[in-house]
Motif scaffolding. Structure first.
Motif, short mmCIF file in Angstrom:
data_model
loop_
_atom_site.label_atom_id
_atom_site.label_comp_id
_atom_site.label_asym_id
_atom_site.label_seq_id
_atom_site.Cartn_x
_atom_site.Cartn_y
_atom_site.Cartn_z
N MET A 1 11.32 5.98 9.29
CA MET A 1 10.24 5.69 9.25
C MET A 1 10.21 3.78 8.51
N GLU A 2 10.70 3.80 7.62
CA GLU A 2 10.71 2.54 6.56
C GLU A 2 11.62 1.22 7.65
N LYS A 3 12.89 2.01 9.18
CA LYS A 3 13.07 0.99 10.14
C LYS A 3 12.26 0.09 10.71
N LEU A 4 10.83 0.83 10.49
CA LEU A 4 9.96 -0.13 11.27
C LEU A 4 9.22 -1.64 10.74
N GLY A 5 9.68 -1.43 9.26
CA GLY A 5 9.47 -2.47 8.87
C GLY A 5 8.18 -2.62 7.95
N THR A 6 7.47 -1.56 8.35
CA THR A 6 5.94 -1.38 6.76
C THR A 6 6.25 -0.47 6.09
N LYS A 7 5.20 -1.30 4.38
CA LYS A 7 5.49 0.13 3.66
C LYS A 7 5.56 1.99 4.22
N ILE A 8 6.20 2.16 3.65
CA ILE A 8 6.02 3.92 4.48
C ILE A 8 5.76 4.25 2.72
N HIS A 9 5.67 5.10 2.66
CA HIS A 9 5.60 5.85 1.34
C HIS A 9 5.13 7.22 1.64
N PHE A 10 5.50 8.52 0.26
CA PHE A 10 4.81 9.87 0.54
C PHE A 10 4.48 10.48 -0.53
N ILE A 11 3.52 10.99 0.20
CA ILE A 11 3.00 11.35 -1.27
C ILE A 11 2.48 12.67 -1.42
N ALA A 12 2.87 13.87 -1.52
CA ALA A 12 2.68 15.19 -1.78
C ALA A 12 2.12 15.53 -2.38
N LYS A 13 0.88 16.59 -2.03
CA LYS A 13 -0.78 17.40 -2.14
C LYS A 13 -0.98 18.02 -1.29
N ASP A 14 -0.68 19.17 -1.74
CA ASP A 14 -1.28 20.35 -1.35
C ASP A 14 -3.09 20.04 -0.84
N ILE A 15 -3.52 19.43 0.29
CA ILE A 15 -5.10 19.31 0.29
C ILE A 15 -6.00 20.45 0.50
N SER A 16 -5.79 21.39 0.53
CA SER A 16 -6.46 22.53 0.61
C SER A 16 -7.44 22.56 -0.73
N ALA A 17 -7.19 21.80 -1.43
CA ALA A 17 -7.65 21.94 -3.02
C ALA A 17 -8.34 20.66 -3.11
N PRO A 18 -10.00 20.49 -3.38
CA PRO A 18 -10.78 19.58 -2.98
C PRO A 18 -9.91 17.60 -3.96
N GLN A 19 -10.02 18.80 -5.39
CA GLN A 19 -8.82 17.70 -6.45
C GLN A 19 -8.43 16.81 -5.89
N ASN A 20 -6.76 17.71 -5.10
CA ASN A 20 -5.90 17.34 -4.85
C ASN A 20 -5.74 15.98 -3.76
N VAL A 21 -7.43 16.49 -2.50
CA VAL A 21 -7.55 14.91 -1.79
C VAL A 21 -7.97 13.82 -2.12
N ILE A 22 -8.94 14.02 -3.38
CA ILE A 22 -9.44 13.29 -3.79
C ILE A 22 -8.72 12.31 -4.27
N ASP A 23 -7.40 12.86 -4.65
CA ASP A 23 -6.06 12.18 -5.24
C ASP A 23 -5.80 11.67 -4.44
N LEU A 24 -5.16 12.57 -3.83
CA LEU A 24 -4.22 11.76 -2.23
C LEU A 24 -5.08 10.77 -1.43
N VAL A 25 -6.03 10.17 -2.12
CA VAL A 25 -7.25 9.05 -0.78
C VAL A 25 -6.54 8.43 -2.24
N ASN A 26 -7.23 8.63 -3.55
CA ASN A 26 -6.58 7.36 -4.44
C ASN A 26 -5.66 6.81 -5.16
N GLU A 27 -4.84 7.61 -4.69
CA GLU A 27 -3.11 7.46 -5.05
C GLU A 27 -3.16 6.56 -4.28
N ALA A 28 -3.26 6.96 -2.30
CA ALA A 28 -2.94 6.38 -1.06
C ALA A 28 -3.38 4.81 -1.40
#
Ligand code: NAI
Length: 256
Positions: free
Chosen positions: A51-78
């Protein structure tokens, strides 16, 4: 000018299927993307490189979003990784098949926590960010035709997507004053890994296709096209609705 030039997007569950297609579509139109999956494995690493070949910023954040705190952290880290968040796509979802009387509490929790609770608390974290920054936003939930029509032996899945329908409608009203638009996309049968087992079963495929007026499954790219429209300014007056993309499956009529 590309439609999403400079826009920052988080897509939950984007290491395969529809989420991955949405990531590719939005990045190819200029968006910076945070991809998400449960693990940063070899495939996810390759996806980021591709995807980086498309020329924009691409990040991968590993989180199991089935736990509420994980999805909250994912949004804030993104938000931190991209320097802001313009579009949240709540895409991650799972299904488990069983007769109603055999569904275990564990499977019920997995489906509800991934498909509904994560959307609830991920969107809440995003709304808090928008309020703090005094800015608007866009939320798109990957629902299903099963927010509307039944799916025997998938009771928890139907309950989760039915819940997503009313969550979205409720939030459209609560979030409109904050200038956050929220809509659901409701795919029918789309050729992705979630349907691998069914796609390998000729009899099941025949029965499925007989129920679809367009007589074929949809592609993840077709769903991504709808997501791109709803995420764009072309949809600036659209909030509180579900958009079906199902080859006519939901409301078809069988001629006798
Ligand atoms: P998929 O299995 O290819 O993708 C699901 C994605 O969600 C994967 O990337 C997986 O890693 C991720 N995921 C699952 N649980 C997660 C968790 N706890 N934490 C983080 N990531 C997690 O399936 P597909 O088809 O692309 O599904 C995407 C969405 O579309 C789901 O919400 C599904 O319910 C919905 N959908 C799919 C249809 C289809 O026919 N393929 C039809 C209707 C709705």
């Amino acid at each position: 000018m590309k439609r999403f030039e400079g826009k920052n997007v988080l897509i939950t569950g984007s290491s395969s299927g529809i989420g991955q297609a949405c990531a590719n579509r939005l990045a190819s139109e200029g968006a910076n993307i945070v991809l998400n999956g449960r693990h940063l494995d070899e495939d996810a690493g390759l996806l980021v490189k591709e995807m980086e070949k498309l020329g924009t910023k691409i990040h991968f954040i590993a989180k199991d979003i089935s736990a509420p705190q994980n999805v909250i952290d994912l949004v804030n880290e993104a938000i931190e990784a991209l320097g802001g968040l313009d579009i949240l796509v709540n895409n991650a979802g799972v299904e488990r098949s069983a007769d109603f009387w055999n569904v275990t509490p564990e499977d019920y929790d997995l489906v509800m926590d991934t498909n509904l609770k994560a959307v609830f608390f991920g969107t809440q974290a995003y709304a808090k960010y928008c309020m703090k920054e005094k800015r608007g936003g866009v939320v798109i939930n990957m629902s299903s035709v099963h927010e509307e029509i039944i799916f025997p032996h998938f009771a928890a899945y139907c309950a989760s997507k039915g819940g997503l329908k009313m969550l979205m409608r409720n939030l459209a009203t609560e979030l409109a004053p904050l200038k956050i638009r929220i809509n659901n996309v409701a795919p029918g049968a789309i050729a992705t890994p979630i349907n691998k087992k069914m796609m390998a079963d000729k009899a099941k495929m025949k029965a499925l296709l007989e129920n679809i007026p367009m007589e074929r499954m949809g592609t993840p790219e077709e769903v991504a096209g709808l997501v791109a429209f709803l995420a764009s300014d072309d949809a600036s007056y659209i909030t509180g609705s579900t958009y079906f993309i199902d080859g006519g499956l939901t409301y078809h009529y069988e001629e006798q």
